[in-house]
Write an enzyme that holds these catalytic residues in place. Structure first.
Site, PDB file in Angstrom:
ATOM      1  N   CYS A 279      62.419  -1.065  19.636  1.00 27.30           N
ATOM      2  CA  CYS A 279      61.835   0.060  20.366  1.00 27.30           C
ATOM      3  C   CYS A 279      60.820   0.729  19.451  1.00 27.30           C
ATOM      4  O   CYS A 279      60.846   0.535  18.242  1.00 27.30           O
ATOM      5  CB  CYS A 279      62.899   1.078  20.750  1.00 27.30           C
ATOM      6  SG  CYS A 279      64.164   0.435  21.845  1.00 27.30           S
TER       7      CYS A 279
ATOM      8  N   GLU B 189      61.702  10.358  26.847  1.00 28.08           N
ATOM      9  CA  GLU B 189      60.621   9.376  26.801  1.00 28.08           C
ATOM     10  C   GLU B 189      60.241   8.798  28.157  1.00 28.08           C
ATOM     11  O   GLU B 189      61.101   8.524  28.986  1.00 28.08           O
ATOM     12  CB  GLU B 189      61.025   8.208  25.891  1.00 28.08           C
ATOM     13  CG  GLU B 189      61.291   8.628  24.465  1.00 28.08           C
ATOM     14  CD  GLU B 189      61.697   7.495  23.548  1.00 28.08           C
ATOM     15  OE1 GLU B 189      61.420   7.607  22.345  1.00 28.08           O
ATOM     16  OE2 GLU B 189      62.286   6.500  24.018  1.00 28.08           O
TER      17      GLU B 189
END
Length: 182
Positions: free
Chosen positions: A67, A116
């Site tokens: 990520c 996010e």
């Protein structure tokens, strides 16, 4: 690696500025752009990684392959490639979007919040891993079906973003396509 930043977003997902990555992740993390990627090998196995204990958010937690956060002027796909090189030491096939509109907010046990807009990608590699210990403390190549069963049975054992991504029906279908040998 030079200092990374996150691209801050308003509620509509429009960029509003940047903030240094470490400073951005607090108990009041602002909405920002990220990405998540699931990496498969030539045998169709998924790379599951355990986050290094030095990570600010979710240290020591098992998660999907890699990520990160795209930098200004960098596409999500370029960011996936960059982070796979940095964290895992591998070259990958062009990342494919599997869950483009994924967005989440979660708080880790230490009170650090992830907030996010996080498009999800999948890719393949035939490279040998060269793990960056500052990012990854452990890893395992696994059959996707076994990982999904584990997530369904013990979601608390994995990062919340991995669980949320894996429980999306369309994302599961697209991930399953990566287990087919090419």
């Amino acid at each position: 690696m030079q200092t990374e930043h996150v691209i801050l977003l308003n509620a509509q997902g429009v960029p509003t500025g940047t903030l240094e990555k470490y400073a951005a992740h607090t108990a009041d993390t602002l909405l920002h752009l990220a990405f998540s990627s699931w990496l498969f090998n030539a045998k169709g196995q998924l790379l599951v990684t355990r986050r290094a204990l030095s990570k600010k958010a979710w240290p020591g937690v098992w998660t999907n392959s890699v990520c990160g956060h795209p930098q200004l002027g960098e596409s999500n796909e370029e960011a996936v490639i960059r982070r796979c090189r940095y964290e895992l030491g591998v070259e990958i096939t062009p990342p494919e979007s599997i869950y483009p509109d994924f967005r989440y907010r979660a708080t880790d046990p230490n009170g650090i919040v992830e907030n996010e807009v996080c498009p999800v990608f999948a890719a393949r590699t035939t490279s040998a891993l060269q793990i960056n210990d500052d990012e990854v403390m452990d890893y395992q190549w696994c059959d996707l079906a076994a990982v999904l069963r584990g997530i369904d049975a013990t979601p608390w054992a994995f990062s919340p973003w991995m669980v949320m991504q894996a429980t999306n029906r369309e994302a599961r279908k697209r991930l399953s396509a990566f287990t087919q040998l090419k």
